[in-house]
Design a protein around this motif. Structure first.
Motif, PDB file in Angstrom:
ATOM      1  N   PHE A 117       0.844  -1.193  -0.088  1.00  0.00           N
ATOM      2  CA  PHE A 117       0.228   0.088  -0.020  1.00  0.00           C
ATOM      3  C   PHE A 117       1.002   1.280   0.052  1.00  0.00           C
ATOM      4  O   PHE A 117       0.244   2.220  -0.185  1.00  0.00           O
ATOM      5  CB  PHE A 117      -1.062  -0.147   1.106  1.00  0.00           C
ATOM      6  N   LYS A 118       2.250   1.194   0.119  1.00  0.00           N
ATOM      7  CA  LYS A 118       3.088   2.125  -0.039  1.00  0.00           C
ATOM      8  C   LYS A 118       2.841   2.888  -1.377  1.00  0.00           C
ATOM      9  O   LYS A 118       3.544   4.012  -1.705  1.00  0.00           O
ATOM     10  CB  LYS A 118       4.547   1.907   0.455  1.00  0.00           C
ATOM     11  N   ASN A 144       9.344  -0.996   2.018  1.00  0.00           N
ATOM     12  CA  ASN A 144       8.252  -0.824   1.041  1.00  0.00           C
ATOM     13  C   ASN A 144       8.233   0.543   0.744  1.00  0.00           C
ATOM     14  O   ASN A 144       7.961   0.886  -0.751  1.00  0.00           O
ATOM     15  CB  ASN A 144       6.953  -1.346   1.492  1.00  0.00           C
ATOM     16  N   GLN A 250      -5.090  -2.944  10.897  1.00  0.00           N
ATOM     17  CA  GLN A 250      -3.744  -2.952  10.189  1.00  0.00           C
ATOM     18  C   GLN A 250      -2.536  -3.239  11.019  1.00  0.00           C
ATOM     19  O   GLN A 250      -2.709  -2.770  12.440  1.00  0.00           O
ATOM     20  CB  GLN A 250      -3.394  -1.516   9.515  1.00  0.00           C
ATOM     21  N   GLY A 251      -1.499  -3.958  10.730  1.00  0.00           N
ATOM     22  CA  GLY A 251      -0.381  -3.950  11.353  1.00  0.00           C
ATOM     23  C   GLY A 251       0.444  -2.399  11.401  1.00  0.00           C
ATOM     24  O   GLY A 251       0.327  -2.061  10.172  1.00  0.00           O
ATOM     25  N   SER A 253       3.343   0.457  12.054  1.00  0.00           N
ATOM     26  CA  SER A 253       4.722   0.603  12.403  1.00  0.00           C
ATOM     27  C   SER A 253       4.699   2.215  12.777  1.00  0.00           C
ATOM     28  O   SER A 253       4.970   2.625  13.922  1.00  0.00           O
ATOM     29  CB  SER A 253       5.585   0.421  11.015  1.00  0.00           C
ATOM     30  N   GLY A 254       4.826   2.989  11.726  1.00  0.00           N
ATOM     31  CA  GLY A 254       4.883   4.426  11.786  1.00  0.00           C
ATOM     32  C   GLY A 254       3.416   4.836  12.119  1.00  0.00           C
ATOM     33  O   GLY A 254       3.118   6.069  12.681  1.00  0.00           O
ATOM     34  N   GLY A 255       2.163   4.377  11.683  1.00  0.00           N
ATOM     35  CA  GLY A 255       1.016   4.739  11.837  1.00  0.00           C
ATOM     36  C   GLY A 255       0.540   5.574  10.941  1.00  0.00           C
ATOM     37  O   GLY A 255      -0.751   6.107  10.865  1.00  0.00           O
ATOM     38  N   MET A 256       1.039   5.519   9.726  1.00  0.00           N
ATOM     39  CA  MET A 256       0.518   6.255   8.399  1.00  0.00           C
ATOM     40  C   MET A 256      -0.709   6.009   7.819  1.00  0.00           C
ATOM     41  O   MET A 256      -1.718   6.609   7.514  1.00  0.00           O
ATOM     42  CB  MET A 256       1.536   6.366   7.547  1.00  0.00           C
ATOM     43  N   GLY A 257      -0.805   4.389   7.709  1.00  0.00           N
ATOM     44  CA  GLY A 257      -1.836   3.835   7.115  1.00  0.00           C
ATOM     45  C   GLY A 257      -3.234   4.365   8.110  1.00  0.00           C
ATOM     46  O   GLY A 257      -4.411   5.017   7.417  1.00  0.00           O
ATOM     47  N   PRO A 258      -3.360   3.934   9.035  1.00  0.00           N
ATOM     48  CA  PRO A 258      -4.573   4.097  10.008  1.00  0.00           C
ATOM     49  C   PRO A 258      -4.789   5.893  10.099  1.00  0.00           C
ATOM     50  O   PRO A 258      -5.942   6.069  10.330  1.00  0.00           O
ATOM     51  CB  PRO A 258      -4.471   3.552  11.603  1.00  0.00           C
ATOM     52  N   THR A 314       9.514  -4.374   8.553  1.00  0.00           N
ATOM     53  CA  THR A 314       8.515  -3.281   8.036  1.00  0.00           C
ATOM     54  C   THR A 314       7.915  -2.788   9.560  1.00  0.00           C
ATOM     55  O   THR A 314       7.357  -1.632   9.405  1.00  0.00           O
ATOM     56  CB  THR A 314       7.356  -4.031   7.239  1.00  0.00           C
ATOM     57  N   SER A 392      -1.779  -5.425   3.726  1.00  0.00           N
ATOM     58  CA  SER A 392      -0.926  -4.282   3.038  1.00  0.00           C
ATOM     59  C   SER A 392       0.178  -4.550   2.252  1.00  0.00           C
ATOM     60  O   SER A 392       0.804  -3.721   1.444  1.00  0.00           O
ATOM     61  CB  SER A 392      -0.017  -3.544   4.352  1.00  0.00           C
TER      62      SER A 392
HETATM   63  C1  LIG Z   1       4.417   0.310   5.808  1.00  0.00           C
HETATM   64  C2  LIG Z   1       3.674  -1.008   6.088  1.00  0.00           C
HETATM   65  C3  LIG Z   1       3.069  -1.268   7.247  1.00  0.00           C
HETATM   66  C4  LIG Z   1       2.677  -0.213   8.398  1.00  0.00           C
HETATM   67  O1  LIG Z   1       2.228   0.999   8.164  1.00  0.00           O
HETATM   68  P1  LIG Z   1       2.002   2.101   9.016  1.00  0.00           P
HETATM   69  O2  LIG Z   1       0.796   2.677   8.743  1.00  0.00           O
HETATM   70  O3  LIG Z   1       2.791   3.202   8.398  1.00  0.00           O
HETATM   71  O4  LIG Z   1       2.457   1.874  10.324  1.00  0.00           O
HETATM   72  C5  LIG Z   1       2.316  -2.698   7.283  1.00  0.00           C
HETATM   73  N1  LIG Z   1       2.557  -3.360   6.431  1.00  0.00           N
HETATM   74  C6  LIG Z   1       3.352  -2.952   5.208  1.00  0.00           C
HETATM   75  C7  LIG Z   1       3.421  -4.219   4.339  1.00  0.00           C
HETATM   76  C8  LIG Z   1       3.976  -1.903   4.884  1.00  0.00           C
HETATM   77  O5  LIG Z   1       4.547  -1.720   4.059  1.00  0.00           O
END
Ligand SMILES: *Cc1c(COP(=O)(O)O)cnc(C)c1O
Ligand SMILES: [Zn+2]
Length: 559
Positions: A117-118, A144, A250-251, A253-258, A314, A392
């Protein structure tokens, strides 16, 4: 048609802390009033005729730029696109059934141009940079983002410097190199990598991508909300309206998606297109879960993790900073849940998902599914909830010989231990072992779908050679032929029923010792119970779904 209006007139920025409004400006490092670095795009939507806009959107191709009026690009000519977005919302069949969920949807972001989704972030960010005239860019990434940026930068003619922490799989770095990015591997954590990239950009005077803090990233991610709402409306309301799910998972990391998705739903509520905001299910890898730990302690600010203990690169953001504060606020106000999954749970979930729904995901995505399983088991998610999972990212490989050895700048000093070659006879006996470990199970069940479901769910848990029979007579025939390690049988079947199968097996010396598990939807009479007593190894009541416990009990009966 070159510029984006008529619908939308102006894009500006708003501080997420003090809500000061600021004109969009390339050189902006933060809010002039309070110094906050996380800014959000705001639009002048006042003159937008929403019903007319929805009609126009419907006529457009199913990709992210279908929603171009709500994205921060002024001129369509600057859009750098590879056909991203518009990913399918897949209805889960077997996984949903095995979890007892009625409405489980998988937003298949693997189907983006670079497999995650990047791609959304890349198309919006690189288009915005092109619009600003940027021709060289530095990015720090766990994989990603750099891959997606590398592809879009190639298309836009922008030179990319991609900084990776050493935890990033080589395959991913190679993929970025394939698109022509300069790959710099840093032996250190992701947070250290970000610092180094920032210093490099500053000393060289090159534009630095600010990740979660970039306006483009959040705007890009919000398009998932638009797509989900539009597709759920088609799926559950015959296209009459748009719909928000009960949950978005969502999984993290940085939290941008949610963060992006929640902004998208906020806009949709303000347009009157949906009537609620989804709860957020935020799952982190147990070895790097600063958000979950802070949430469980009731902290508004997360304590950074200096040494992430996960092999899932990731998701290895140790310091979530402001992103956590925003998500914490959202979950407290609108609902949601923070939880973890171990790497091991994630790898199990990878197999389950691949073998039930035919979807192969990368470990970060598997963490999400492991979290889903956990949230269902802990009854945080209810059977009737409409759940959308951000699927993702895809698993990824680049054929190594394409690039040769000179594709990255760092030298790995740890050396590579050579795997000793396996002698021929060793190979043969290993093969035999594998074969003898595959256990045979015969399933006798007249409902074809139920039989297949049990088969698929079992196969997702291990290597089983499963034979299906849809009536008792065929079942007996197959049992004689293959002499399985276990028989799973229904009771109520036309002609030769389950009772008859059991009697036949018990009367035959060769079959008498094979364990028998009875699966039945029927409430047994005392007489029937007496008849089964001492004859079978386990009786399982078939509910509306087959859950984890069911499978575990089943497998535990194997000799
Ligand atoms: C970046 C990424 C995440 C985490 O996304 P954030 O919303 O930035 O925390 C999860 N899964 C995949 C495959 C990613 O590339
Ligand atoms: Zn401010």
């Amino acid at each position: 048609m070159n510029s984006i209006p008529p619908e939308r007139q102006r894009v500006g920025l708003e501080c997420t802390n003090c809500h000061t409004q600021i004109p969009l400006d390339r050189s902006l490092a933060g809010c002039p009033a309070c110094g906050e670095t996380l800014l959000e795009a705001i639009y002048d939507f006042d003159q937008m005729d929403i019903p007319a806009w929805v009609e126009r959107v419907k006529q457009r191709r199913p990709n992210l730029w279908r929603y171009r009026e709500v994205l921060p690009i002024h001129h369509a000519a600057n859009i750098v696109s590879l056909g991203e977005g518009g990913t399918p919302l897949l209805k889960s069949q077997a996984l949903a059934a095995s979890l007892g969920l009625k409405h489980l949807y998988i937003k298949d972001e693997r189907q983006g141009p670079t497999g995650s989704f990047k791609d959304r972030q890349a198309t919006v960010a690189i288009s915005a940079l092109k619009e600003m005239g940027v021709d060289e860019l530095v990015v720090a990434s766990t994989g990603n983002v750099a891959i997606a940026y590398a592809a879009y930068c190639a298309r836009a003619g922008i030179k990319l410097w991609a900084f990776f922490p050493s935890l990033t799989p080589g395959d991913k770095m190679r993929e970025a190199a394939l698109y022509g990015a300069e790959v710099i591997k840093i032996t250190g954590t992701y947070d250290q990598t970000k610092e180094l990239a920032a210093r490099f950009a500053q000393t060289k005077g090159i534009f630095l991508d600010r990740g979660i803090k970039s306006v483009a990233a959040i705007e890009a991610m919000k398009t998932m909300a638009y797509e989900i709402a539009e597709d759920l409306g088609t799926e559950l309301a015959g296209g009459e309206r748009w719909l928000a799910p009960d949950w978005f998972l969502q999984g993290v990391s940085g939290g941008m998606g949610p963060i992006g998705v929640s902004k998208g739903f906020r806009e949709l509520v303000s347009f009157g297109l949906v009537d609620k905001l989804p709860k957020l299910g935020l799952i982190q890898s147990a070895g790097c879960a600063p958000m979950v730990e802070a949430y469980q302690r009731g902290q508004r600010i997360a304590t950074p993790i200096d040494n992430p203990q996960t092999i899932i690169a990731t998701l290895a953001t140790g310091n979530p900073g402001r992103a956590y504060e925003i998500l914490y606020e959202y979950v407290n106000t609108h609902g949601g849940h923070f939880t973890t999954a171990t790497d091991e749970d994630a790898f199990t979930a990878t197999l389950i998902l691949a073998r039930t729904d035919g979807i192969s995901v990368e470990p970060a995505t598997a963490v999400t599914f492991a979290g889903l399983i956990r949230m269902v088991r802990e009854r945080v998610i209810k059977p009737d909830d409409v759940v959308v999972v951000n699927c993702s990212g895809h698993t990824m490989t680049v054929e190594k010989h394409i690039l040769g050895d000179q594709w990255q700048h760092s030298v790995d000093l740890s050396g590579q231990a050579k795997t000793p070659a396996l002698p021929e006879e060793g190979l043969l006996s290993a093969l035999e072992q594998v074969e003898s470990q595959v256990r045979r199970i015969v399933i006798i069940e007249d409902n074809v779908d139920a039989a297949r479901l049990i088969q698929r769910i079992l196969q997702a848990r291990g290597s089983y050679d499963i034979r299906l029979a849809h009536d008792g007579a065929t079942g007996i025939k197959i049992i004689r032929e293959v002499m399985p390690d276990m028989v799973v049988t229904d009771l109520m079947m036309p002609d030769v029923d389950g009772f008859a199968v059991i009697d036949t097996m018990k009367a035959d010396k060769t079959m008498a010792r094979i364990p028998i598990v009875v699966v039945t939807a029927k409430d047994l009479t005392p007489k029937e119970k007496a008849r089964l007593n001492g004859q079978i190894d386990m009786l399982l009541q078939k509910g509306s779904f087959i859950d984890e416990q069911f499978i575990e009990s089943l497998v535990s009966k194997l000799p």
